[in-house]
Scaffold this active site. Structure first.
Site, PDB file in Angstrom:
ATOM      1  N   TYR A  41      -9.232   5.581   7.433  1.00  0.00           N
ATOM      2  CA  TYR A  41      -9.380   5.949   8.848  1.00  0.00           C
ATOM      3  C   TYR A  41     -10.466   7.019   8.888  1.00  0.00           C
ATOM      4  CZ  TYR A  41      -4.996   3.586  10.107  1.00  0.00           C
ATOM      5  OH  TYR A  41      -4.007   2.644  10.326  1.00  0.00           O
ATOM      6  N   TYR A  68       4.128   6.475  10.148  1.00  0.00           N
ATOM      7  CA  TYR A  68       3.292   5.325   9.791  1.00  0.00           C
ATOM      8  C   TYR A  68       4.112   4.250   9.065  1.00  0.00           C
ATOM      9  CZ  TYR A  68      -1.093   2.901   8.729  1.00  0.00           C
ATOM     10  OH  TYR A  68      -2.125   1.972   8.684  1.00  0.00           O
ATOM     11  N   HIS A  74       0.846  -1.197   0.000  1.00  0.00           N
ATOM     12  CA  HIS A  74       0.000   0.000   0.000  1.00  0.00           C
ATOM     13  C   HIS A  74       0.881   1.246   0.000  1.00  0.00           C
ATOM     14  CE1 HIS A  74      -4.190  -1.490   1.443  1.00  0.00           C
ATOM     15  NE2 HIS A  74      -3.654  -2.324   0.584  1.00  0.00           N
ATOM     16  N   PRO A 116      -4.106   0.429  18.671  1.00  0.00           N
ATOM     17  CA  PRO A 116      -3.765  -0.023  17.315  1.00  0.00           C
ATOM     18  C   PRO A 116      -3.979   1.016  16.210  1.00  0.00           C
ATOM     19  CG  PRO A 116      -5.679  -1.198  18.152  1.00  0.00           C
ATOM     20  CD  PRO A 116      -5.191  -0.341  19.251  1.00  0.00           C
ATOM     21  N   LYS A 127       1.192  -0.031  15.103  1.00  0.00           N
ATOM     22  CA  LYS A 127       2.584  -0.133  15.565  1.00  0.00           C
ATOM     23  C   LYS A 127       2.880  -1.397  16.362  1.00  0.00           C
ATOM     24  CE  LYS A 127       3.834   3.255  13.511  1.00  0.00           C
ATOM     25  NZ  LYS A 127       4.388   2.715  12.283  1.00  0.00           N
TER      26      LYS A 127
HETATM   27  P1  FAS Z   1       1.642 -11.716  21.642  1.00  0.00           P
HETATM   28  O1  FAS Z   1       0.598 -11.408  22.670  1.00  0.00           O
HETATM   29  O2  FAS Z   1       1.272 -11.712  20.206  1.00  0.00           O
HETATM   30  O3  FAS Z   1       2.264 -13.167  21.921  1.00  0.00           O
HETATM   31  C1  FAS Z   1       2.520 -13.597  23.239  1.00  0.00           C
HETATM   32  C2  FAS Z   1       2.429 -15.116  23.222  1.00  0.00           C
HETATM   33  O4  FAS Z   1       2.797 -15.590  24.519  1.00  0.00           O
HETATM   34  C3  FAS Z   1       1.018 -15.614  22.945  1.00  0.00           C
HETATM   35  O5  FAS Z   1       1.041 -16.571  21.914  1.00  0.00           O
HETATM   36  C4  FAS Z   1       0.592 -16.228  24.274  1.00  0.00           C
HETATM   37  O6  FAS Z   1      -0.246 -17.354  24.089  1.00  0.00           O
HETATM   38  C5  FAS Z   1       1.922 -16.638  24.875  1.00  0.00           C
HETATM   39  N1  FAS Z   1       1.921 -16.733  26.348  1.00  0.00           N
HETATM   40  C6  FAS Z   1       1.368 -15.871  27.223  1.00  0.00           C
HETATM   41  N2  FAS Z   1       1.589 -16.302  28.489  1.00  0.00           N
HETATM   42  C7  FAS Z   1       2.311 -17.460  28.396  1.00  0.00           C
HETATM   43  C8  FAS Z   1       2.840 -18.373  29.328  1.00  0.00           C
HETATM   44  N3  FAS Z   1       2.666 -18.199  30.649  1.00  0.00           N
HETATM   45  N4  FAS Z   1       3.524 -19.452  28.888  1.00  0.00           N
HETATM   46  C9  FAS Z   1       3.709 -19.642  27.549  1.00  0.00           C
HETATM   47  N5  FAS Z   1       3.219 -18.828  26.603  1.00  0.00           N
HETATM   48  C10 FAS Z   1       2.532 -17.736  27.030  1.00  0.00           C
HETATM   49  N6  FAS Z   1      -1.529  -4.347  16.720  1.00  0.00           N
HETATM   50  C11 FAS Z   1      -1.644  -3.679  15.562  1.00  0.00           C
HETATM   51  O7  FAS Z   1      -0.667  -3.103  15.078  1.00  0.00           O
HETATM   52  N7  FAS Z   1      -2.872  -3.629  14.903  1.00  0.00           N
HETATM   53  C12 FAS Z   1      -3.977  -4.285  15.404  1.00  0.00           C
HETATM   54  O8  FAS Z   1      -5.051  -4.229  14.810  1.00  0.00           O
HETATM   55  C13 FAS Z   1      -3.882  -4.997  16.598  1.00  0.00           C
HETATM   56  N8  FAS Z   1      -4.968  -5.669  17.095  1.00  0.00           N
HETATM   57  C14 FAS Z   1      -4.845  -6.340  18.289  1.00  0.00           C
HETATM   58  C15 FAS Z   1      -5.941  -7.045  18.859  1.00  0.00           C
HETATM   59  C16 FAS Z   1      -5.815  -7.700  20.092  1.00  0.00           C
HETATM   60  C17 FAS Z   1      -7.004  -8.437  20.695  1.00  0.00           C
HETATM   61  C18 FAS Z   1      -4.590  -7.657  20.786  1.00  0.00           C
HETATM   62  C19 FAS Z   1      -4.460  -8.314  22.160  1.00  0.00           C
HETATM   63  C20 FAS Z   1      -3.506  -6.979  20.238  1.00  0.00           C
HETATM   64  C21 FAS Z   1      -3.608  -6.331  18.983  1.00  0.00           C
HETATM   65  N9  FAS Z   1      -2.526  -5.667  18.402  1.00  0.00           N
HETATM   66  C22 FAS Z   1      -2.617  -5.001  17.231  1.00  0.00           C
HETATM   67  C23 FAS Z   1      -1.251  -5.699  19.004  1.00  0.00           C
HETATM   68  C24 FAS Z   1      -0.609  -7.014  18.639  1.00  0.00           C
HETATM   69  O9  FAS Z   1      -0.427  -7.098  17.262  1.00  0.00           O
HETATM   70  C25 FAS Z   1       0.675  -7.088  19.420  1.00  0.00           C
HETATM   71  O10 FAS Z   1       1.425  -5.900  19.302  1.00  0.00           O
HETATM   72  C26 FAS Z   1       1.517  -8.270  19.011  1.00  0.00           C
HETATM   73  O11 FAS Z   1       0.732  -9.423  19.132  1.00  0.00           O
HETATM   74  C27 FAS Z   1       2.738  -8.307  19.939  1.00  0.00           C
HETATM   75  O12 FAS Z   1       3.372  -9.514  19.734  1.00  0.00           O
HETATM   76  P2  FAS Z   1       4.053 -10.274  20.968  1.00  0.00           P
HETATM   77  O13 FAS Z   1       4.818  -9.311  21.779  1.00  0.00           O
HETATM   78  O14 FAS Z   1       4.711 -11.449  20.367  1.00  0.00           O
HETATM   79  O15 FAS Z   1       2.834 -10.719  21.927  1.00  0.00           O
HETATM   80  C1  PHB Z   2      -5.696  -4.165  10.591  1.00  0.00           C
HETATM   81  O1  PHB Z   2      -5.732  -4.377   9.367  1.00  0.00           O
HETATM   82  O2  PHB Z   2      -6.010  -5.030  11.448  1.00  0.00           O
HETATM   83  C2  PHB Z   2      -5.260  -2.808  11.089  1.00  0.00           C
HETATM   84  C3  PHB Z   2      -4.712  -1.906  10.200  1.00  0.00           C
HETATM   85  C4  PHB Z   2      -4.308  -0.659  10.648  1.00  0.00           C
HETATM   86  C5  PHB Z   2      -4.468  -0.335  11.986  1.00  0.00           C
HETATM   87  C6  PHB Z   2      -5.020  -1.256  12.895  1.00  0.00           C
HETATM   88  C7  PHB Z   2      -5.416  -2.500  12.436  1.00  0.00           C
HETATM   89  O3  PHB Z   2      -4.090   0.897  12.434  1.00  0.00           O
END
Ligand code: FAS
Ligand code: PHB
Length: 389
Positions: A199, A383, A72, A291, A295
């Site tokens: 957005y 961004y 994009h 989000p 980032k």
């Molecule tokens: P993660 O949370 O991805 O991974 C941590 C891992 O550790 C998980 O697999 C978990 O199961 C495991 N774990 C936890 N406790 C444990 C234990 N005791 N023993 C073993 N394993 C364990 N970011 C965006 O940029 N855009 C978005 O739209 C967006 N949407 C999101 C929606 C939700 C519901 C959430 C919670 C986050 C969202 N985020 C988004 C942020 C997300 O992308 C995070 O920044 C990203 O997952 C971070 O990655 P990790 O640090 O690897 O953590």
């Molecule tokens: C998504 O595609 O999930 C998405 C994209 C941009 C954002 C947040 C989520 O800022």
């Protein structure tokens, strides 16, 4: 069981850390509490910064992303239904890649396993002992408590993990802001209303029109933070999306089968420092961003790139300067991403406590960023991703 680096969590941080260490001949074991199927289908982020695209490609895990990801050149900001394009490519020479986080996770798991990596799924880490000298991670798998001894611990277990909470009281300082709203997100079998993300600022609240492919949309609505998703039947979601997009004729946004629906809370969160003795916190274990700035996942990858370089230097030379500087190095980027994520969230969402003055100021911010090249460039460079080095 023993390894050089014990990693808790098989999200983007843990998997990428293990992958980068492997490329430098450093052994690791990943403990993941969930099943492989669960982590590979957990919908999260959707946008990769340009340098993350390059890193995945250069380290041999970018082939499917290159085939299936969507490059994009920019985004649209919609103000009460009127689109204002912001072209990152024109402003910065860079773009971003739309490719679901769960796809990155699938690619990294496949690569780690193909390279002989050890990922223990359904292995829940229970506690970490002796972080000071000889760390041991106690975990439960197949009903048995086992121990993983290691030189260093990669705390990659997300916001609700146990690594951050294993650090003794008094060591960490927490910086936090919660927001008076959440995001209701749906995945739908329907084409997005435009190739670029939209957005949307609207009096009724923010909406985001993203996608996972030309036929699968990822759509979000600002909602109350404690809403029950059951109060949002599909029809209500689509109606609100049409309104916030300014789609009065109901012709711009195609509806389709809703494949997934959920509500995400909104918070800004950082702990300092991100390390204690031989444990290093990465990604969501150390910080959370709303989000709106796309980032979260990119920051996680940045942390583990810094950590992998520091661990490589230690194992190669015995030097610990980079390890000692890990937290300081990461926080320079993290706080800029926190600022940008707060900026995007504050500019685009309706805040219940806002006064009339606040609302006019917010509209002025939107008018400025959609009419000034300087302001649009500042948004664009954040961004697409600030320089990593
Ligand atoms: P993660 O949370 O991805 O991974 C941590 C891992 O550790 C998980 O697999 C978990 O199961 C495991 N774990 C936890 N406790 C444990 C234990 N005791 N023993 C073993 N394993 C364990 N970011 C965006 O940029 N855009 C978005 O739209 C967006 N949407 C999101 C929606 C939700 C519901 C959430 C919670 C986050 C969202 N985020 C988004 C942020 C997300 O992308 C995070 O920044 C990203 O997952 C971070 O990655 P990790 O640090 O690897 O953590
Ligand atoms: C998504 O595609 O999930 C998405 C994209 C941009 C954002 C947040 C989520 O800022």
């Amino acid at each position: 069981m023993r390894t050089q680096v014990g990693i808790v969590g098989a999200g983007p941080a843990g998997l990428m850390l293990s992958h980068l260490l492997h490329l430098q001949g450093i052994e690791s074991v990943i403990l993941e509490s969930r099943s492989r199927d669960y982590v590979e289908n957990r919908l999260r982020a959707g946008v990769l910064e340009h340098w993350v695209v390059d890193l995945l490609t250069q380290t041999g895990v970018g082939a499917r992303m290159s085939r299936e990801g969507l490059m994009h050149d920019g985004i649209n900001i919609s103000i009460e239904g009127r689109l204002h394009p912001i072209n990152f490519k024109t402003l910065t020479g860079r773009g971003v890649m739309v490719y679901g986080q769960h796809e990155v996770v699938k690619d990294l798991i496949a690569k780690r396993l193909a390279d002989g990596g050890r990922i223990l799924f359904e292995a829940e880490a229970l506690q970490v002992d002796d972080i000071a000298a000889n760390p041991t991670i106690h975990f439960r798998k197949d009903g048995k408590t086992q121990v993983l001894a290691c030189d260093f611990v990669g705390g990659c277990d997300g916001f609700h993990g146990i690594c951050r909470t294993s650090i003794p009281d008094g060591v960490l300082t927490t910086f936090e802001r919660t927001y008076p709203f959440g995001w209701l997100g749906i995945l739908s079998a329907s084409p997005p209303p435009s190739h670029e993300l939209i957005y949307a600022y609207h009096q009724r609240g923010f909406a985001l029109f993203s996608m996972r492919s030309p036929t699968v949309s990822r759509l979000y609505l600002q909602c109350d933070p404690d809403e029950d998703v059951a109060t949002w039947p599909d029809g209500r979601v689509w109606e609100e999306l049409h309104i916030r997009l300014g789609d009065d004729a109901r012709t711009r946004l195609a509806e389709g089968q809703v494949l997934q629906k959920g509500i995400t809370a909104m918070r800004s969160f950082v702990v300092e420092p991100m390390q204690h003795q031989r444990m290093f916190l990465t990604g969501d274990a150390a910080h959370i961003v709303p989000p709106t700035g796309a980032k979260g996942m990119n920051l996680a990858i940045a942390d583990v790139l810094v950590l992998s370089r520091a661990l490589t230097a230690f194992y190669r030379t015995g030097g610990s300067d980079l390890l000692e500087g890990y937290s300081h190095t990461c926080l320079q980027r993290i706080w800029k991403a926190q600022r940008f994520s707060w900026y995007m969230t504050s500019m685009l969402h309706r805040f219940p406590a806002d006064t009339l003055f606040d609302q006019r100021r917010q509209r002025a911010e939107l008018d400025y960023v959609t009419s000034s090249k300087a302001a649009a460039t500042a948004l664009a460079e954040n961004y697409v991703g600030l320089p990593m080095d």
